[in-house]
Design an enzyme around this catalytic site. Structure first.
Site, PDB file in Angstrom:
ATOM      1  N   CYS A 242       0.817  -1.231   0.000  1.00 16.34           N
ATOM      2  CA  CYS A 242       0.000   0.000   0.000  1.00 16.34           C
ATOM      3  C   CYS A 242       0.845   1.273   0.000  1.00 16.34           C
ATOM      4  CB  CYS A 242      -0.944  -0.017   1.178  1.00 16.34           C
ATOM      5  SG  CYS A 242      -2.134  -1.362   1.038  1.00 16.34           S
TER       6      CYS A 242
ATOM      7  N   ASN B  37     -10.056  -0.052  -1.084  1.00 18.21           N
ATOM      8  CA  ASN B  37      -8.594  -0.016  -1.011  1.00 18.21           C
ATOM      9  C   ASN B  37      -8.012  -0.623  -2.291  1.00 18.21           C
ATOM     10  OD1 ASN B  37      -5.894  -0.358  -0.436  1.00 18.21           O
ATOM     11  ND2 ASN B  37      -6.208  -1.377   1.529  1.00 18.21           N
TER      12      ASN B  37
ATOM     13  N   HIS C   5      -3.606   7.194   1.969  1.00 19.88           N
ATOM     14  CA  HIS C   5      -3.933   5.864   1.446  1.00 19.88           C
ATOM     15  C   HIS C   5      -5.319   5.499   1.964  1.00 19.88           C
ATOM     16  CE1 HIS C   5      -3.874   1.740   0.413  1.00 19.88           C
ATOM     17  NE2 HIS C   5      -3.798   1.316   1.665  1.00 19.88           N
TER      18      HIS C   5
HETATM   19  O1  UT7 Z   1      -4.095  -1.219   3.146  1.00 22.23           O
HETATM   20  C1  UT7 Z   1      -3.217  -2.127   3.725  1.00 22.23           C
HETATM   21  C2  UT7 Z   1      -3.260  -2.086   5.201  1.00 22.23           C
HETATM   22  N1  UT7 Z   1      -4.510  -2.607   5.661  1.00 22.23           N
HETATM   23  C3  UT7 Z   1      -5.223  -1.923   6.534  1.00 22.23           C
HETATM   24  O2  UT7 Z   1      -4.888  -0.809   6.864  1.00 22.23           O
HETATM   25  C4  UT7 Z   1      -6.439  -2.600   7.139  1.00 22.23           C
HETATM   26  C5  UT7 Z   1      -6.467  -2.421   8.637  1.00 22.23           C
HETATM   27  N2  UT7 Z   1      -7.527  -3.141   9.274  1.00 22.23           N
HETATM   28  C6  UT7 Z   1      -8.842  -2.811   9.138  1.00 22.23           C
HETATM   29  O3  UT7 Z   1      -9.189  -1.911   8.418  1.00 22.23           O
HETATM   30  C7  UT7 Z   1      -9.838  -3.536   9.983  1.00 22.23           C
HETATM   31  O4  UT7 Z   1      -9.163  -4.338  10.912  1.00 22.23           O
HETATM   32  C8  UT7 Z   1     -10.824  -4.408   9.173  1.00 22.23           C
HETATM   33  C9  UT7 Z   1     -11.784  -3.535   8.401  1.00 22.23           C
HETATM   34  C10 UT7 Z   1     -10.060  -5.331   8.223  1.00 22.23           C
HETATM   35  C11 UT7 Z   1     -11.661  -5.261  10.151  1.00 22.23           C
HETATM   36  O5  UT7 Z   1     -12.325  -4.382  11.061  1.00 22.23           O
HETATM   37  P1  UT7 Z   1     -12.203  -4.578  12.629  1.00 22.23           P
HETATM   38  O6  UT7 Z   1     -13.039  -3.558  13.252  1.00 22.23           O
HETATM   39  O7  UT7 Z   1     -10.760  -4.593  13.002  1.00 22.23           O
HETATM   40  O8  UT7 Z   1     -12.846  -5.977  12.827  1.00 22.23           O
HETATM   41  P2  UT7 Z   1     -12.280  -7.237  13.597  1.00 22.23           P
HETATM   42  O9  UT7 Z   1     -11.456  -8.061  12.700  1.00 22.23           O
HETATM   43  O10 UT7 Z   1     -11.718  -6.821  14.926  1.00 22.23           O
HETATM   44  O11 UT7 Z   1     -13.623  -7.989  13.919  1.00 22.23           O
HETATM   45  C12 UT7 Z   1     -14.615  -7.457  14.829  1.00 22.23           C
HETATM   46  C13 UT7 Z   1     -15.850  -8.318  14.738  1.00 22.23           C
HETATM   47  C14 UT7 Z   1     -15.548  -9.798  14.843  1.00 22.23           C
HETATM   48  O12 UT7 Z   1     -16.644 -10.424  15.477  1.00 22.23           O
HETATM   49  P3  UT7 Z   1     -16.570 -10.840  17.021  1.00 22.23           P
HETATM   50  O13 UT7 Z   1     -15.397 -11.756  17.136  1.00 22.23           O
HETATM   51  O14 UT7 Z   1     -16.379  -9.551  17.757  1.00 22.23           O
HETATM   52  O15 UT7 Z   1     -17.894 -11.491  17.240  1.00 22.23           O
HETATM   53  C15 UT7 Z   1     -15.501 -10.239  13.412  1.00 22.23           C
HETATM   54  O16 UT7 Z   1     -15.798 -11.606  13.258  1.00 22.23           O
HETATM   55  O17 UT7 Z   1     -16.461  -8.130  13.473  1.00 22.23           O
HETATM   56  C16 UT7 Z   1     -16.576  -9.381  12.794  1.00 22.23           C
HETATM   57  N3  UT7 Z   1     -16.394  -9.141  11.382  1.00 22.23           N
HETATM   58  C17 UT7 Z   1     -17.411  -8.873  10.561  1.00 22.23           C
HETATM   59  N4  UT7 Z   1     -18.721  -8.757  10.757  1.00 22.23           N
HETATM   60  C18 UT7 Z   1     -19.498  -8.462   9.719  1.00 22.23           C
HETATM   61  C19 UT7 Z   1     -15.238  -9.131  10.667  1.00 22.23           C
HETATM   62  N5  UT7 Z   1     -15.502  -8.836   9.382  1.00 22.23           N
HETATM   63  C20 UT7 Z   1     -16.827  -8.679   9.294  1.00 22.23           C
HETATM   64  C21 UT7 Z   1     -17.689  -8.371   8.231  1.00 22.23           C
HETATM   65  N6  UT7 Z   1     -19.008  -8.257   8.485  1.00 22.23           N
HETATM   66  N7  UT7 Z   1     -17.240  -8.156   6.971  1.00 22.23           N
END
Ligand code: UT7
Length: 328
Positions: free
Chosen positions: A115, A285, A255
């Site tokens: 990225c 992204n 980004h």
């Molecule tokens: O560009 C390259 C660098 N990349 C980045 O900068 C990405 C950085 N990371 C992020 O943007 C975020 O971590 C994500 C958007 C990828 C994920 O968001 P998050 O708020 O960190 O979610 P998480 O992985 O901590 O998950 C929170 C909850 C989980 O459920 P529980 O365990 O709390 O019940 C996940 O299973 O959200 C759930 N979850 C979803 N729910 C509905 C994860 N993805 C989804 C989804 N829809 N698509």
């Protein structure tokens, strides 16, 4: 006065096909509401068509760039392509782009910094102008992320899309151009964001395919924590180093990985929302293409000598910020 490398034209190209949040609702267990509140994304573009890779999108962007500037592709001295999804493992996508656009007198190569690829390539390209060696350097960021995304992994598939953006660098003697850059690499971050198989360490086998190891694997939460701190720190660093206050900055060009990371960066810099270039809502992204796509869409709002800060964080980890004085 020493010549600076100025951006003298920008272009962008995205495929027509849209993958909306409601489309994703039918593919994985997610909701439009979750995606929008956690990432700021509503839809992204997907490149369809057999045999099409980032060179297809980049060639469209580079042709548009040359038309806008009124130059022939034969005038390009050097073309640098930032991509993490090259058409082929080798040779470089830059070679394919040069051939497609008729950049017969250019040499070219790829830069792979995920990225941060575009800002790493931009700062690299600028060196060739600053030394006086070249007059026209094209830097293009292009990624077909849909080719390495696992559309069963709901936490990762929602953020990525496809697209390309390009800039032309030329010498400027009025003090406008690439002024400074703070760039970082920390390989201890590899484990949080990578594609395991397909390279020489883990060549493709039936087993790697069955184990879905040819897709992006991201520990979203870990990357998020590093990204929030890294992008904000580096953006603050470049302001301090150059004696810039929030009032001096016309735009932050971040980004586009997650709206929450962008907001945190803007807050740390002390700049208001209207000074932040954003198109994550429509494109998601696009990895190496996010920053040039923003410049392309905001071009009309930019004025000569505007101070803008380009900032990115991504796989590697790689991150950094570039301070540009807009040249037109
Ligand atoms: O560009 C390259 C660098 N990349 C980045 O900068 C990405 C950085 N990371 C992020 O943007 C975020 O971590 C994500 C958007 C990828 C994920 O968001 P998050 O708020 O960190 O979610 P998480 O992985 O901590 O998950 C929170 C909850 C989980 O459920 P529980 O365990 O709390 O019940 C996940 O299973 O959200 C759930 N979850 C979803 N729910 C509905 C994860 N993805 C989804 C989804 N829809 N698509």
């Amino acid at each position: 006065m020493k010549s600076l490398a100025a951006i003298t034209a920008v272009s962008g190209w995205v495929p027509e096909d849209i993958l909306s949040n409601s489309d994703l609702e039918k593919m994985v267990d997610t909701t439009d509401e979750w995606i929008q509140t956690r990432t700021g994304i509503k839809e992204r573009r997907i490149l369809r068509g057999k045999g099409r890779g980032p060179s297809y999108m980049a060639a469209e962007a580079v042709k548009q760039l040359c038309n806008k500037r009124g130059i022939s592709p034969a005038e390009i001295d050097l073309l640098i392509c930032a991509t993490v999804t090259p058409d082929l493992i080798f040779p470089a996508t830059a070679s394919i782009i040069c051939d497609k656009v008729g950049a017969k007198n250019a040499w070219g190569y790829d830069i792979e910094a995920a990225c941060s690829g575009f800002i790493f390539a931009l700062f690299t390209g600028a060196q060739f102008i600053e030394t006086g060696r070249y007059k026209k350097v094209v830097v293009v960021g292009s990624d077909k992320m849909s080719s390495i995304i696992d559309y069963t992994d709901r936490a990762t598939c929602v953020i990525f899309g496809d697209g390309a953006g390009a800039v032309l660098l030329e010498p400027d003697n009025e003090g406008n151009g690439i002024i400074d850059a703070v760039l970082h690499t920390d390989g201890s971050g590899v484990k949080h964001l990578y594609q395991k198989a397909g390279g020489s360490a883990y060549p493709p086998t039936m087993e790697t395919v069955a184990a879905r190891e040819h897709y992006v694997k991201q520990d979203g939460q870990a990357v998020f924590k590093f990204a929030v701190v890294g992008m904000a720190d580096v953006s603050e660093d470049i302001m301090k180093r150059n004696g810039l206050s929030a009032n001096d900055i016309a735009y932050l060009v971040p980004h586009q990985a997650n709206k929450r990371i962008i907001d945190a960066t803007a807050r740390r810099m002390g700049i208001s929302d209207e000074k932040v270039m954003l198109n994550i809502e429509r494109f998601g992204n696009t990895t190496a293409a996010t920053i040039p796509l923003c410049l392309w869409e905001w071009e009309k709002k930019l004025k000569k000598s505007d101070n803008i800060i380009l900032s990115a964080f991504g796989g590697g980890f790689t991150w950094g910020a570039v301070y540009v004085k807009w040249a037109y």
